[in-house]
Design a protein around this motif. Structure first.
Motif, mmCIF file in Angstrom:
data_model
loop_
_atom_site.group_PDB
_atom_site.id
_atom_site.type_symbol
_atom_site.label_atom_id
_atom_site.label_comp_id
_atom_site.label_asym_id
_atom_site.label_seq_id
_atom_site.Cartn_x
_atom_site.Cartn_y
_atom_site.Cartn_z
ATOM 1 N N LEU A 136 -0.661 2.978 36.201
ATOM 2 C CA LEU A 136 -0.094 4.230 35.707
ATOM 3 C C LEU A 136 0.280 4.105 34.235
ATOM 4 N N TYR A 182 2.685 4.487 31.045
ATOM 5 C CA TYR A 182 4.135 4.402 30.949
ATOM 6 C C TYR A 182 4.565 4.627 29.506
ATOM 7 N N VAL A 206 3.914 9.919 42.051
ATOM 8 C CA VAL A 206 3.529 10.054 40.643
ATOM 9 C C VAL A 206 2.012 10.144 40.517
ATOM 10 N N GLN A 207 1.307 9.308 41.257
ATOM 11 C CA GLN A 207 -0.156 9.328 41.212
ATOM 12 C C GLN A 207 -0.718 10.670 41.652
ATOM 13 N N ASP A 244 -2.906 13.238 31.571
ATOM 14 C CA ASP A 244 -4.285 12.945 31.182
ATOM 15 C C ASP A 244 -4.351 12.599 29.699
ATOM 16 N N THR A 248 0.756 13.666 41.361
ATOM 17 C CA THR A 248 1.358 14.832 40.710
ATOM 18 C C THR A 248 1.115 14.816 39.208
ATOM 19 N N LYS A 249 0.290 15.724 38.714
ATOM 20 C CA LYS A 249 0.083 15.842 37.275
ATOM 21 C C LYS A 249 1.381 16.318 36.618
ATOM 22 N N ASN A 288 2.323 10.704 34.565
ATOM 23 C CA ASN A 288 0.967 11.081 34.962
ATOM 24 C C ASN A 288 0.508 12.200 34.043
#
Length: 320
Positions: A248, A250, A228-229, A130, A231-232, A128
């Motif tokens: 997500l 990868y 995971v979604q 950006d 948590t940055k 995760n």
């Protein structure tokens, strides 16, 4: 996966198409009329999507183009993880268990069970971060081992930057997410870490249950994906299909040939082509980190099935 299915056809008489495999599963599951009841199984969360699809096909086949269905024509499958699935197979009410970890010949013989592969799949390293597209960040086995050993703690670590010169990595804490239940996916991931890192192998090895040195542990693939979604900076290992469905990002992971490989069908085919299925006893083959074009962890799982009279078993194997 065509090559793999042709090999399965030679040893199991299943047709070399997806539907043919479903038909064989259906025919094995049909119980005598006197014992009509739902088929009950438990185990791998990885296998759940394909088992659900086969359950739908099975019910439609029992309906025989009619409008009537019965609860006795269904498949009741519990997503409890590979280890728990095998443990529950000792219960008389369970007909089969799905596990991503091949069961040893001695263990199969002890309980009168058999196993063979039916589906292959791959494990993905989900992140995760950006601005990072799917398959854009590169990682290696030693790097992953050091992350899960707690020795690398930032995405801006020089070792990660060195193999990712073309992307901007944030100075953000790495937050590993792991499975705390007995998981075949955990076994495959830690088998890969053990092959890449002597330190990991000596300290933890490969197992379905791990005392993780760092990170947050959750139960089941669904909770792992959600963690995971939310948590940055998170990183986790999971079935590629579920990572893809969650949209997500990868990683591409370096294999033994030095190539950075993305998870998915191409890697699965390449891994399957390296396996000597005809020579393997009880189809106990590891496809984790094969030499060549294969990816991180392309592995097959097993469904062990109890016979109707409870005295023996037959088994099948899924990777979705």
């Amino acid at each position: 996966m065509e090559l793999f299915f042709r090999q399965v056809h030679r040893v199991t008489t299943a047709a070399a198409v997806f539907g043919g495999l479903a038909a064989v599963v259906g025919s094995l599951f049909i119980a005598p009329a006197a014992m009509a009841e739902p088929i009950r199984g438990a185990g791998s969360t990885f296998a759940a999507p394909i088992i659900a699809k086969w359950a739908e096909i099975y019910e439609k086949a029992r309906m025989d183009d009619g409008d009537f269905s019965s609860p006795d024509w269904t498949v009741d499958y519990e997503l409890v993880g590979s280890l728990a699935g095998l443990m529950r197979l000792n219960q008389s009410e369970l007909d089969f268990a799905a596990t991503d970890v091949p069961v040893s010949h001695d263990e199969l013989l002890k309980h009168g069970r058999q196993q063979f592969p039916i589906v292959l799949g791959s494990v993905a390293i989900a992140v995760n971060l950006d601005g990072i597209d799917k398959g854009r960040i590169n990682l290696t086995g030693p790097l992953l081992a050091n992350i899960y050993l707690g020795k690398i703690q930032s995405w801006a670590d020089p070792a990660i930057k060195a193999i990712n010169p073309e992307i901007s990595l944030p100075d953000r804490k790495i937050s590993p997410v792991t499975r705390k239940d007995g998981s075949g996916t955990t076994f495959m991931f830690t088998e890969f870490l053990s092959s890449a890192s002597p330190e990991w192998k000596a300290a933890h090895g490969a197992d379905t249950l791990i005392a993780w040195p760092v990170g947050t542990s959750v139960e089941g693939t669904g909770d792992l994906i959600r963690a995971v979604q939310a948590t940055k900076g998170a990183i986790a290992y999971a079935d590629f299909g579920q990572v893809e469905r969650a949209n997500l990002p990868y990683a591409a992971v370096q294999n033994k040939s030095g190539q950075f490989v993305k998870p998915g069908p191409d890697g699965v085919r390449a891994a399957a082509s390296t396996a000597s299925w005809d020579e393997a006893k009880d189809f106990s083959v590891s496809l984790t980190d094969p030499t060549g074009r294969g990816g991180l962890s392309n592995q097959r799982g097993d469904i062990c099935r109890r016979s109707n009279d409870g005295t023996g078993a037959q088994s099948l194997s899924p990777r979705a």
